[in-house]
Design an enzyme around this catalytic site. Structure first.
Site, PDB file in Angstrom:
ATOM      1  N   SER A  50      16.249  33.830 -23.659  1.00 45.20           N
ATOM      2  CA  SER A  50      15.405  32.663 -23.392  1.00 45.20           C
ATOM      3  C   SER A  50      15.086  32.533 -21.918  1.00 45.20           C
ATOM      4  O   SER A  50      14.171  31.805 -21.530  1.00 45.20           O
ATOM      5  CB  SER A  50      16.086  31.388 -23.901  1.00 45.20           C
ATOM      6  OG  SER A  50      17.421  31.301 -23.433  1.00 45.20           O
ATOM      7  N   GLU A 186      20.442  29.697 -36.463  1.00 42.37           N
ATOM      8  CA  GLU A 186      19.358  28.960 -35.804  1.00 42.37           C
ATOM      9  C   GLU A 186      18.342  28.443 -36.806  1.00 42.37           C
ATOM     10  O   GLU A 186      17.816  29.186 -37.634  1.00 42.37           O
ATOM     11  CB  GLU A 186      18.642  29.841 -34.768  1.00 42.37           C
ATOM     12  CG  GLU A 186      17.527  29.083 -34.067  1.00 42.37           C
ATOM     13  CD  GLU A 186      16.975  29.757 -32.825  1.00 42.37           C
ATOM     14  OE1 GLU A 186      16.039  29.215 -32.212  1.00 42.37           O
ATOM     15  OE2 GLU A 186      17.504  30.831 -32.461  1.00 42.37           O
TER      16      GLU A 186
END
Length: 281
Positions: A50, A186
């Site tokens: 990320s 997730e």
């Protein structure tokens, strides 16, 4: 956190042993100063891919490279004493074969000093997870929404609804059976995350999943509210630093343009007699 010879760094085995116990606290970190702050409170510091979106302005994680992960991993390593450091393997660095995955995982561990790597994928990556684990590379798995597969998934949608729940269940179970020490779930339905947590032997780390997971992880910049317009449902913002930072920069800009900064207290006078320039404050 100051240096302390008695501080014991957590290991993948320590994390695995926390199954069903006090929830694991996990956050991302990409820099040394943030790593120090995370280390004081978290069990796992993830150097996530990320970083490409958070710090490099990329539109997805697909453009992240091994060099980027190594650079940020080294920085985070300097700020940690206790938290387990896990580094994401970027897209294209492990999917081709178990051998490719081992070479690149070994590189990341050698260059950054991390204790484990994280890779995305369930059943399709089980052989690779087993290959790595058998060769001394602890693996954290990642199933459900896997951002590196965003083009295949058609976007960042919830995974595991309806009949798709069986696929996510199989993926999570496959990673545990292959030897992963933990698995990130997730953006999966709460009931499914709860069921997976109850049925597999390794800790589950939720992000957009369930409080019943064995731990939780978020991107630290999301927790701090660094992005004023990014507000996904699964994130709780514990601060609004983006707004505060913007206000501070605006105030600085006004002071500079109106010649209020620097003030008398911020500039230096001539050195007193007998003192060479540069020696006086």
């Amino acid at each position: 956190m100051s240096a302390n010879a008695e501080t014991k760094a957590l290991t993948p085995s320590d994390i695995a042993s926390r199954k069903g116990k006090t929830p694991l606290v996990c956050l991302t970190a990409y820099t040394t100063p943030m790593a120090r702050l995370v280390d004081a409170h978290c069990d796992i510091a993830l150097v996530g891919d990320s970083v490409g979106m958070v710090l490099h302005g990329l539109s997805s994680t697909l453009g992240v490279t091994l060099d980027m992960m190594s650079l940020h991993g080294k920085a985070v390593r300097r700020g940690l004493e206790r938290a387990l450091m896990v580094v994401d393997m970027p897209f294209g660095s492990y999917e081709e074969s178990p051998e490719q995955a081992f070479r690149n995982a070994a590189r990341l561990m050698t260059e950054t000093g991390c204790a484990a790597v994280k890779l995305e994928g369930g059943e399709r990556m089980a052989a690779t997870i087993g290959f790595l684990a058998a060769r001394g590379v602890p693996v954290m798995a990642h199933v459900g929404l896997t951002p590196q597969a965003v083009n295949t998934l058609g976007g960042y949608h919830v995974q595991g609804r309806g009949g798709d729940a069986k696929r996510v269940m199989r993926d999570a179970a496959a990673t545990a059976e292959a030897g992963a020490f933990a698995v990130v779930l997730e953006k999966v339905p709460e009931a499914l995350a709860r069921r997976i947590t109850a049925e597999i032997a390794i800790p589950t780390i939720g992000i957009g999943a369930s409080a019943a997971c064995d731990g939780q992880i978020l991107v630290v910049d999301d927790v701090l509210g660094m992005f004023t317009s990014f507000r996904p449902k699964f994130i709780k913002r514990y601060a609004e630093l983006g707004e505060q930072v913007e206000a501070a920069i605006a105030a600085y800009a006004r002071d500079v343009r109106e010649r209020r900064f620097p003030g008398a207290e911020h500039v230096f006078g001539d050195a007193p007699k007998g003192i060479k320039g540069g020696e006086a404050a």
